[in-house]
Scaffold this motif. Structure first.
Motif, mmCIF file in Angstrom:
data_model
loop_
_atom_site.group_PDB
_atom_site.id
_atom_site.type_symbol
_atom_site.label_atom_id
_atom_site.label_comp_id
_atom_site.label_asym_id
_atom_site.label_seq_id
_atom_site.Cartn_x
_atom_site.Cartn_y
_atom_site.Cartn_z
ATOM 1 N N ASP A 47 0.611 6.179 -3.045
ATOM 2 C CA ASP A 47 0.943 4.766 -3.210
ATOM 3 C C ASP A 47 0.318 3.866 -2.154
ATOM 4 O O ASP A 47 0.114 2.678 -2.409
ATOM 5 C CB ASP A 47 2.468 4.578 -3.162
ATOM 6 N N LYS A 88 1.402 -6.542 -0.480
ATOM 7 C CA LYS A 88 1.012 -6.336 -1.871
ATOM 8 C C LYS A 88 0.823 -4.862 -2.229
ATOM 9 O O LYS A 88 0.419 -4.546 -3.348
ATOM 10 C CB LYS A 88 -0.281 -7.109 -2.164
ATOM 11 N N HIS A 101 1.929 -0.930 -3.097
ATOM 12 C CA HIS A 101 2.944 -0.367 -3.996
ATOM 13 C C HIS A 101 4.009 0.351 -3.157
ATOM 14 O O HIS A 101 3.912 1.536 -2.878
ATOM 15 C CB HIS A 101 2.294 0.614 -4.973
ATOM 16 N N TRP A 102 5.042 -0.403 -2.762
ATOM 17 C CA TRP A 102 6.088 0.136 -1.890
ATOM 18 C C TRP A 102 7.182 0.804 -2.719
ATOM 19 O O TRP A 102 8.238 0.225 -2.967
ATOM 20 C CB TRP A 102 6.681 -0.961 -1.016
ATOM 21 N N SER A 103 6.921 2.015 -3.157
ATOM 22 C CA SER A 103 7.924 2.778 -3.895
ATOM 23 C C SER A 103 8.942 3.372 -2.927
ATOM 24 O O SER A 103 8.733 3.384 -1.703
ATOM 25 C CB SER A 103 7.252 3.894 -4.695
ATOM 26 N N SER A 143 7.271 6.274 -1.106
ATOM 27 C CA SER A 143 6.315 5.893 -0.061
ATOM 28 C C SER A 143 7.039 5.360 1.173
ATOM 29 O O SER A 143 6.626 5.627 2.302
ATOM 30 C CB SER A 143 5.335 4.848 -0.597
#
Length: 323
Positions: free
Chosen positions: A52, A230, A232-234, A237
């Protein structure tokens, strides 16, 4: 001015002095084993987080969080600032080597090679450390068994890299070489820190190194990979980032620099011999990674060579310095 003795006596010892005998009997091995276990796990966590997050920013933000943690636990307990101007220069130089160059190349390299293979390639750290210690630390000379072990390890690394070039593409080959270059820079950083002892608490030594090392990572990451907001901070992650920052960085480097004056460079960097089998096992069991027989043979040569480096030789007891 009378200097307070740091030796441990049976009778008449000042009870306010640290009991280094206890520390070496229990504290040193526990800290060393903790580093082995934690650093065996970080390879797979890095690999999972890279699904990610882009590599340079990922590494930089990891150390930014670790810096905050180290300062938070140190405020009011130890001095936060180095004593001399030259200390800042040394921490800046070694910080760039250890964190910007080593971890920048490591995170980038793991985009192209497995976590287990990355761990094996970084097992060359003690090999480089042995050579640097011979040149910079008179009390740790290079011995023939160590030299033969180094040559054997180099053969294993060459075997691994040849396989990467032939079967995984050119980028995997360069990724592997990048990780090895990072390993050499980390080894030099450790030896230089031991040769130029700094009167600073281990937590602050790690924190200041991270400050100087994380700055170029964050700058390059912002320029090349974009705004971190911006990304993808899942949930996965963020967990990987926090684990690497708090457990894999703040805790481990605090322990590493606490151990540095209490162990020889060779014994301390032997951690790199223990972590690859753990990283390979975790990558296979949890990460679904494969490890070819050819690469496994090369890995065995690397580990056998590093084992030869440490299996013999009388090593002097390190001098414990107060402050």
């Amino acid at each position: 001015m009378k200097t307070k003795s740091t030796s441990v006596g049976v009778e008449g010892r000042d009870r306010s002095e640290p009991d280094w005998r206890w520390a070496r009997r229990w504290g040193v091995p526990v800290a060393w084993l903790t580093l082995c276990v934690v650093w065996s796990s970080t390879w797979l966590v890095i690999k999972i987080g890279l699904r990610d997050l882009p590599p340079i920013s990922y590494a930089g933000i990891r150390f930014l969080v670790a810096i905050i943690v180290l300062f938070a636990v140190s405020v009011g307990r130890v001095s936060l600032l180095p004593r001399r101007r030259s200390d800042y220069l040394l921490l800046a130089f070694t910080g760039v080597l250890m964190f910007a160059l080593n971890y920048g190349l490591l995170f980038w390299g793991e985009l192209h090679v497995s976590s287990g293979l990355a761990a094996v390639l970084q097992a060359t750290i003690p090999m480089f450390g042995m050579v640097f210690a011979h040149l910079m630390l008179p009390e740790e000379p290079l011995q023939l068994p160590k030299l033969l072990g180094a040559l054997l390890a180099i053969g294993g690394v060459a075997m691994i890299c040849e396989r990467l070039l032939g079967f995984s593409g050119v980028m995997a080959f360069w990724g592997g070489l990048g990780i090895i270059l990072g390993a050499a820079s980390a080894a030099f950083s450790n030896v230089l820190l031991k040769a130029r002892a700094i009167q600073l608490a281990p937590a602050m030594m790690a924190a200041w190194q991270m400050i100087f090392g994380a700055a170029p990572l964050l700058l390059i990451g912002f320029m090349v990979e974009g705004n971190p907001l911006k990304f993808h901070w899942s949930v996965v992650s963020m967990f990987c980032l926090l684990y690497l920052a708090v457990i894999g960085s703040a805790l481990t480097f605090l322990l590493l620099y606490w151990l540095l004056p209490r162990m020889t460079v060779a014994r301390l960097q032997a951690i790199a011999l223990i972590t690859p089998p753990g990283a390979v096992a975790l990558g296979w069991a949890v990460g679904g990674e494969t490890f070819s027989l050819w690469s496994l043979l090369g890995a065995c040569l690397v580990l056998a060579g590093v084992w030869m480096i440490f299996r013999k030789g009388d090593e002097p007891e390190p001098v414990i310095q107060e402050g």
